[in-house]
Scaffold this active site. Structure first.
Site, mmCIF file in Angstrom:
data_model
loop_
_atom_site.group_PDB
_atom_site.id
_atom_site.type_symbol
_atom_site.label_atom_id
_atom_site.label_comp_id
_atom_site.label_asym_id
_atom_site.label_seq_id
_atom_site.Cartn_x
_atom_site.Cartn_y
_atom_site.Cartn_z
ATOM 1 N N ASP A 15 -8.224 -0.108 2.278
ATOM 2 C CA ASP A 15 -7.167 -1.000 1.806
ATOM 3 C C ASP A 15 -7.447 -1.540 0.403
ATOM 4 O OD1 ASP A 15 -6.132 -0.649 4.321
ATOM 5 O OD2 ASP A 15 -5.999 -2.786 4.801
ATOM 6 N N HIS A 53 -12.406 -1.066 2.902
ATOM 7 C CA HIS A 53 -11.743 -1.426 1.646
ATOM 8 C C HIS A 53 -12.347 -0.671 0.471
ATOM 9 C CE1 HIS A 53 -10.682 -4.808 4.273
ATOM 10 N NE2 HIS A 53 -9.641 -4.994 3.482
#
Length: 345
Positions: free
Chosen positions: A162, A307
């Site tokens: 992300d 991430h």
């Protein structure tokens, strides 16, 4: 003390710095979303040269900067809607208004930490939004448009990243994925897609899939239905410009859901993609802890949250080889998140 307001726009960030009397302590500045590391260094230089600490303020619709700024040692605060003027439909309140909110009422703002992230202090709003959204989430599930994990009887998992693309960390992640010949899904924010289209093309050309992660990583309970729709649509437009296609999956920032946002998804657009394994890499607990968390909880069909952007992701990069090797040793294959949705129907 100096007070720094950072507003997000369609192109990047506007910055205002004022002193205790409300006078500008630096000329207003604008920074493209691809220059966040330079913005961070500029703030550190401002502190050093002025010999005054900076109270940096973002609003609750800007969840892209706090991770990097707090990692650099800056004091970051979040201003919530009830202490600010009304926001436009797309964009935050002005940088000057954010700086003034700190100068006049710093105690009313929420200090942000690596552990709490951008939603620090808003747990009740977060959980209330999810609870009130349960009927709409169930409806999305009945129509095959809500994904938490894939089938447990197939030895496949989806590794997802992300908050990118990031000009440094995304490339490092891609290099590791290529080394192991592993496919992943990248849920990108529109500000970064718009600023770094070459990085988005690099992801796509390497055989990975793309997902919509809003434009500015906002806290969804603070958005109207119109503001949410603009976040999704503007990000889809940025993907269209960058790679000529629009993602079929949407992941909400922090996993937050609201009746307004899910109501918009029910009318069309991408399907909702959540996760069942959170690596907690966003809290920077150390690469060994990140890898252990994933390997302790992953199972066939899992959607794993990691991430590649939105902060200092060195620990995520360092943990990734151990994560991949541990999952490969279990005989698990890596597929795109949307592939899990296809077989889960």
């Amino acid at each position: 003390m100096l007070y720094v307001g950072i507003a997000w726009t369609a192109d990047g960030y506007d910055v205002e710095v004022i002193d205790a009397r409300g006078n500008r302590a630096a000329a207003p500045a604008q920074w493209g979303a691809e220059r966040v590391s330079e913005l961070t260094q500029w703030l550190l230089d401002t502190e050093r040269e002025s010999r005054l600490p900076c109270a940096v303020v973002v609003d609750s619709t800007n969840g892209l900067l706090d991770g990097l700024l707090t990692a650099a040692g800056l004091a970051v605060h979040r201003a919530d809607p009830w202490v600010l003027p009304e926001r436009p439909a797309f964009g935050s309140v002005s940088a000057l208004a954010l700086a003034e909110s700190a100068r006049t009422a710093l105690g009313s703002l929420s200090p942000l930490t690596a552990e709490g992230g951008g939603q620090t202090g808003r747990d009740d709003d977060y959980h209330n939004g999810i609870r009130h959204s349960e009927p709409l989430e169930a409806e999305l599930g009945r129509t095959g448009r809500c994904l938490r994990h894939g089938p447990r009887d197939r030895r496949e998992i989806a590794l997802t990243f992300d908050d990118g693309p990031d000009p440094v960390f995304t490339r490092q992640v891609l290099d590791i994925l290529a080394r192991y010949e592993v496919r992943a899904t990248f849920f990108c924010v529109g500000l970064h897609v718009n600023a770094l289209p070459d990085e988005v093309r690099r992801i796509r050309d390497a055989g990975h899939s793309l997902g919509n992660h809003t434009w500015s990583h906002p806290f969804l309970p603070d958005l109207t239905a119109e503001q949410f729709r603009l976040q999704i649509d503007r990000t889809s437009d940025a993907f269209e410009r960058a790679v000529g296609e629009v993602p079929t999956l949407f992941r909400p920032p922090y996993g937050a859901r609201t009746p307004e946002s899910l109501g918009e998804l029910l009318t069309g657009g991408p399907a909702l993609a959540l996760w069942d394994v959170d690596s907690w890499d966003w809290a920077r607990p150390g690469p060994e802890k990140i890898a252990k968390t994933v390997l302790d909880h992953a199972q066939p069909g899992s959607l794993i949250l990691m991430h590649d952007g939105g902060g200092d992701r060195r620990e995520s990069v360092r943990a990734l080889p151990a994560v991949i090797e541990g999952l490969l040793e279990r005989g698990l294959g890596f597929v795109a998140a949307d592939d899990l949705r296809s077989v889960a129907r």
